[in-house]
Design an enzyme around this catalytic site. Structure first.
Site, PDB file in Angstrom:
ATOM      1  N   ARG A 141     -10.573 -11.329   2.420  1.00 33.95           N
ATOM      2  CA  ARG A 141     -11.487 -12.354   1.901  1.00 33.95           C
ATOM      3  C   ARG A 141     -10.858 -13.746   1.964  1.00 33.95           C
ATOM      4  O   ARG A 141     -11.569 -14.744   2.049  1.00 33.95           O
ATOM      5  CB  ARG A 141     -11.899 -11.980   0.470  1.00 33.95           C
ATOM      6  CG  ARG A 141     -10.726 -11.819  -0.463  1.00 33.95           C
ATOM      7  CD  ARG A 141     -11.086 -11.043  -1.723  1.00 33.95           C
ATOM      8  NE  ARG A 141     -11.227  -9.594  -1.457  1.00 33.95           N
ATOM      9  CZ  ARG A 141     -11.628  -8.725  -2.365  1.00 33.95           C
ATOM     10  NH1 ARG A 141     -11.941  -9.122  -3.579  1.00 33.95           N
ATOM     11  NH2 ARG A 141     -11.730  -7.450  -2.037  1.00 33.95           N
TER      12      ARG A 141
ATOM     13  N   LYS B 241       0.841  -1.205   0.000  1.00 36.36           N
ATOM     14  CA  LYS B 241       0.000   0.000   0.000  1.00 36.36           C
ATOM     15  C   LYS B 241       0.874   1.252   0.000  1.00 36.36           C
ATOM     16  O   LYS B 241       2.010   1.205   0.470  1.00 36.36           O
ATOM     17  CB  LYS B 241      -0.857   0.023   1.280  1.00 36.36           C
ATOM     18  CG  LYS B 241      -2.001  -0.965   1.309  1.00 36.36           C
ATOM     19  CD  LYS B 241      -2.733  -0.864   2.646  1.00 36.36           C
ATOM     20  CE  LYS B 241      -3.915  -1.812   2.733  1.00 36.36           C
ATOM     21  NZ  LYS B 241      -5.013  -1.515   1.800  1.00 36.36           N
TER      22      LYS B 241
HETATM   23  N1  BES Z   1      -7.923  -3.589   4.717  1.00 34.50           N
HETATM   24  C1  BES Z   1      -8.185  -3.158   3.390  1.00 34.50           C
HETATM   25  C2  BES Z   1      -9.479  -2.358   3.279  1.00 34.50           C
HETATM   26  C3  BES Z   1      -9.564  -1.043   4.002  1.00 34.50           C
HETATM   27  C4  BES Z   1      -9.400   0.149   3.332  1.00 34.50           C
HETATM   28  C5  BES Z   1      -9.847  -0.997   5.359  1.00 34.50           C
HETATM   29  C6  BES Z   1      -9.500   1.353   3.998  1.00 34.50           C
HETATM   30  C7  BES Z   1      -9.945   0.200   6.037  1.00 34.50           C
HETATM   31  C8  BES Z   1      -9.786   1.373   5.351  1.00 34.50           C
HETATM   32  C9  BES Z   1      -8.308  -4.373   2.451  1.00 34.50           C
HETATM   33  O1  BES Z   1      -7.548  -5.465   2.804  1.00 34.50           O
HETATM   34  C10 BES Z   1      -7.838  -3.931   1.107  1.00 34.50           C
HETATM   35  O2  BES Z   1      -6.707  -3.552   0.990  1.00 34.50           O
HETATM   36  N2  BES Z   1      -8.717  -4.009   0.122  1.00 34.50           N
HETATM   37  C11 BES Z   1      -8.387  -3.653  -1.216  1.00 34.50           C
HETATM   38  C12 BES Z   1      -9.024  -4.664  -2.141  1.00 34.50           C
HETATM   39  C13 BES Z   1      -8.599  -4.525  -3.570  1.00 34.50           C
HETATM   40  C14 BES Z   1      -7.151  -4.921  -3.728  1.00 34.50           C
HETATM   41  C15 BES Z   1      -9.492  -5.387  -4.430  1.00 34.50           C
HETATM   42  C16 BES Z   1      -8.952  -2.273  -1.513  1.00 34.50           C
HETATM   43  O3  BES Z   1     -10.080  -1.990  -1.109  1.00 34.50           O
HETATM   44  O4  BES Z   1      -8.252  -1.476  -2.112  1.00 34.50           O
HETATM   45 ZN    ZN Z   2      -5.560  -5.377   2.044  1.00 30.35          ZN
END
Ligand code: BES
Ligand code: ZN
Ligand code: ZN
Length: 496
Positions: free
Chosen positions: A351, A277
Site C-alpha cells: 500500500r 515473515k
Molecule cells: N505480499 C503480502 C500479501 C500476500 C500474502 C501476497 C499472501 C501473496 C500471498 C503483503 O505485503 C502482506 O504481507 N500483507 C500483510 C498485511 C498486514 C501486515 C496488514 C498481510 O496480509 O499479512
Molecule cells: Zn508484505
C-alpha cells in the site's frame, strides 16, 4: 504457435490432428457433426456407447483417421454438461486438447469452433476463448535447468481454426487476433512472475518494460523514487541493495479520449522487512510483483490493440528487506502526497507503493485509476485462489465495468466493501494514518481503505490478486504456477 483461420470443410483440411468437442449429457460432438466422415463417426459413436469417453470437461480420447478424412488423427475432447457450458468450458477444453497434442508431439492442429450454435454465446468470444485456451494451456515456464533437461519443451507449431460458413469468418478472425494478443501478454506476465527475485530485480523489470515499450511504440521513462519524493515507497526500499525504480509508461490514443491511470505493485521480494515473515513458503514472495507484471503486459496488449483510451501506467519496483537501513515499525514517514504515515508493520508495504504511485498518476493527468496488487493475506483467506478481490471508492461504475469484463474473461472477481468504519482501524495518535490495523479482521478491506484515503475522489478500483496470482494446482486452462491475472480482464475493459 502460428494461428490461422481457414474456411472449409474440416474433413478436407490436412493436418496432424483435428480437435472436436463432445458434450457430456447430449453426447453431441461440437462443430458440425456432419463434417466428420460417417465411418469415423461410427467409430467414435461406438467408443461413446462403450463409455470410453463420457464428455467430462477436459477429458479426451484419440482416434486414428486411417485416411477417412484429411487429418491424420481426431482428438475428441470433453466439454462437460451442456447446461453448464460457457466460455470457460471452451478455454478448459481447448487447453486440455493442446496439452494432449503437445504430449503426442503434434506439429499441426486444426480445431472446429466449440460452443457456437449453442445460442447464447457470441461467436467472436467463442473463437477468442478457444485460442486463449490453446495459448494459455500450452504455457510452460522454461526455467533454468542445464544439461539434458535444458531442452525447451515441445510446442505445437500451427493451430488452425476451421469454419465452413463464410459469414462468420470476419468475427472469428477478430476474436482470434484479440485472443492472441491478450493471451500472449498474459503468458509474458507469467514468465515475469515465475522468475526468481535474484533475476527479476527492479532494474531487470524496468529494462524489460523499456524494451516492451520500444517494441510497441509507447513511451517509457524510468525514474528514481528519491527524485520523485516517493516517501512512502522509499520506506520500503531502503533495506535492499537493489535500487528502487519507478517505471512510467504512456500510451496515447487521442487528446479527446479519457486518461486512465494504472498502477501495479512491484515488490520483487517481500520478506516482510523488519516485521519479517515466517519462513514457510517464503519463496512465494518472489511473486509479489505480479501486479507490476500484469500492468506492463496490459500496456503491451492495449498498444497492440490500439484501444481508444489514453493510459498512464505508474509501476513502482523495489524489494522489501530487513537491514540496518530498513524502516522500523513505529517510524513515521511522509508520503508523496504530503500525508504522514505511522508504520505499524513493515510487511504492509504494498500500500505504501500504491499510494505514491496513484497520486503520481493523478498528477500526470489520470482521471480514473486502477491498481493491481498482491496486497493482503486476508484476501486469500476470504476468496482463496479462485477469485481476486475488487474494491472501489466514490464512483462505483468503474468496479461494475471491470466486473462485467471479468465475467467474459473468466477471471473471477468478487467485490469486498470499503466501509467508513474501517477507517477507525487506521487512526494514529501521532500521524495522519497508520499503515495497517493492529487487529486481524478485514485486512483486505482495511488495505483498500488505506489506499482510498489517499486517492480521494478520483474514481478508482483496487484489485487484490494475492490469492489468484499464483496457483498451487492447475485449474481450468491454467497450469500450476504464475497465472498472469488479470491481464485479459483489464485489456477487455480498456478495449470496450
Ligand atoms: N505480499 C503480502 C500479501 C500476500 C500474502 C501476497 C499472501 C501473496 C500471498 C503483503 O505485503 C502482506 O504481507 N500483507 C500483510 C498485511 C498486514 C501486515 C496488514 C498481510 O496480509 O499479512
Ligand atoms: Zn508484505
Ligand atoms: Zn507484499
Amino acid at each position: 504457435m502460428k494461428l490461422q483461420v481457414k474456411i472449409g470443410n474440416v474433413n478436407q483440411i490436412s493436418s496432424d490432428m483435428l480437435i472436436v468437442g463432445l458434450f457430456k449429457d447430449t453426447k453431441k460432438l461440437s462443430g458440425a457433426i456432419a463434417a466428420v466422415d460417417s465411418m469415423l463417426k461410427g467409430i467414435i459413436s461406438s467408443a461413446l456407447v462403450q463409455n470410453e469417453i463420457e464428455g467430462k470437461l477436459g477429458e479426451s480420447l484419440l482416434f486414428h483417421s486411417f485416411g477417412r478424412i484429411a487429418a491424420k488423427k481426431v482428438l475428441v475432447v470433453g466439454m462437460g454438461e451442456r447446461k453448464k457450458f460457457n466460455l470457460d468450458s471452451i478455454r478448459t477444453a481447448s487447453a486440455s486438447a493442446i496439452r494432449q497434442a503437445q504430449k503426442l508431439k503434434t506439429k499441426q492442429v486444426i480445431s472446429v469452433l466449440h460452443g457456437e450454435g449453442e445460442g447464447v454465446l457470441d461467436i467472436e468470444d467463442c473463437a477468442a476463448a478457444l485460442v486463449e485456451g490453446a495459448i494459455l494451456g500450452s504455457y510452460k515456464f522454461e526455467g533454468y535447468k542445464t544439461g539434458k533437461d535444458s531442452n525447451p519443451s515441445f510446442r505445437v507449431k500451427e493451430f488452425t481454426l476451421v469454419e465452413g460458413d463464410h459469414n462468420k469468418i470476419s468475427k472469428i478472425k477478430a476474436g482470434v487476433r484479440q485472443a492472441e494478443i491478450c493471451a500472449s501478454a498474459q503468458n509474458n506476465a507469467r514468465d515475469l512472475v515465475a522468475a526468481p527475485a535474484n533475476k527479476m530485480t527492479p532494474t531487470a523489470i524496468a529494462n524489460y518494460a523499456q524494451k516492451m515499450a520500444r517494441s510497441v511504440g509507447i513511451s517509457c521513462k524510468i525514474s528514481d523514487p528519491h527524485k520523485l519524493k516517493f516517501g512512502a515507497m522509499l520506506s520500503v526500499s531502503e533495506g535492499s541493495k537493489d535500487l528502487p525504480k519507478v517505471v512510467i509508461l504512456k500510451y496515447h490514443h487521442s487528446p479527446k479520449a479519457e486518461t486512465i491511470g494504472l498502477v501495479g505493485k512491484g515488490v520483487t521480494f517481500d520478506s516482510g522487512g523488519i516485521s519479517i515473515k515466517p519462513s514457510r513458503r517464503l519463496w512465494e514472495m518472489k511473486t509479489d510483483m505480479s501486479g507490476a507484471a500484469a500492468v506492463i503486459e496490459v500496456m503491451r496488449a492495449a498498444a497492440q490493440l490500439k484501444v481508444r483510451k489514453n493510459i498512464i501506467a505508474v509501476i513502482p519496483l523495489c524489494e522489501n528487506m530487513p537491514d540496518g537501513k530498513a524502516a522500523r515499525p513505529g517510524d513515521v514517514i511522509t508520503s508523496y502526497s504530503g500525508k504522514t504515515i505511522e508504520i505499524i508493520s513493515t510487511d504492509a508495504e504494498g500500500r505504501m507503493l500504491l499510494i505514491d504511485s496513484l497520486n503520481y498518476a493523478q498528477k500526470l493527468g489520470a482521471t480514473r485509476l486502477v491498481d493491481v496488487a498482491t496486497l493482503t493475506g486476508g484476501c486469500v483467506v476470504a476468496l482463496g485462489d479462485v477469485a481476486s478481490g475488487i474494491m472501489g471508492n466514490v464512483n462505483h461504475k468503474i468496479v461494475e465495468e471491470i466486473l462485467e469484463a471479468s465475467k467474459i474473461t473468466g477471471e473471477k472477481m468478487w467485490e469486498l466493501p470499503l466501509y467508513d468504519e474501517y477507517k477507525e482501524y487506521l487512526k494514529s495518535d501521532i500521524a495522519d494514518f497508520k499503515n495497517c490495523s493492529e487487529g486481524r479482521g478485514a485486512s483486505a478491506s482495511t488495505g483498500g481503505v488505506f489506499v482510498s484515503e489517499v486517492v480521494g475522489k478520483t474514481p478508482w478500483a483496487h484489485i487484490d490478486i494475492a490469492g489468484t496470482a499464483f496457483l498451487h494446482h492447475s485449474r481450468g486452462c491454467l497450469g500450476a504456477g504464475a497465472t498472469g491475472t488479470p491481464v485479459r480482464t483489464l485489456v477487455r475493459w480498456l478495449a470496450r
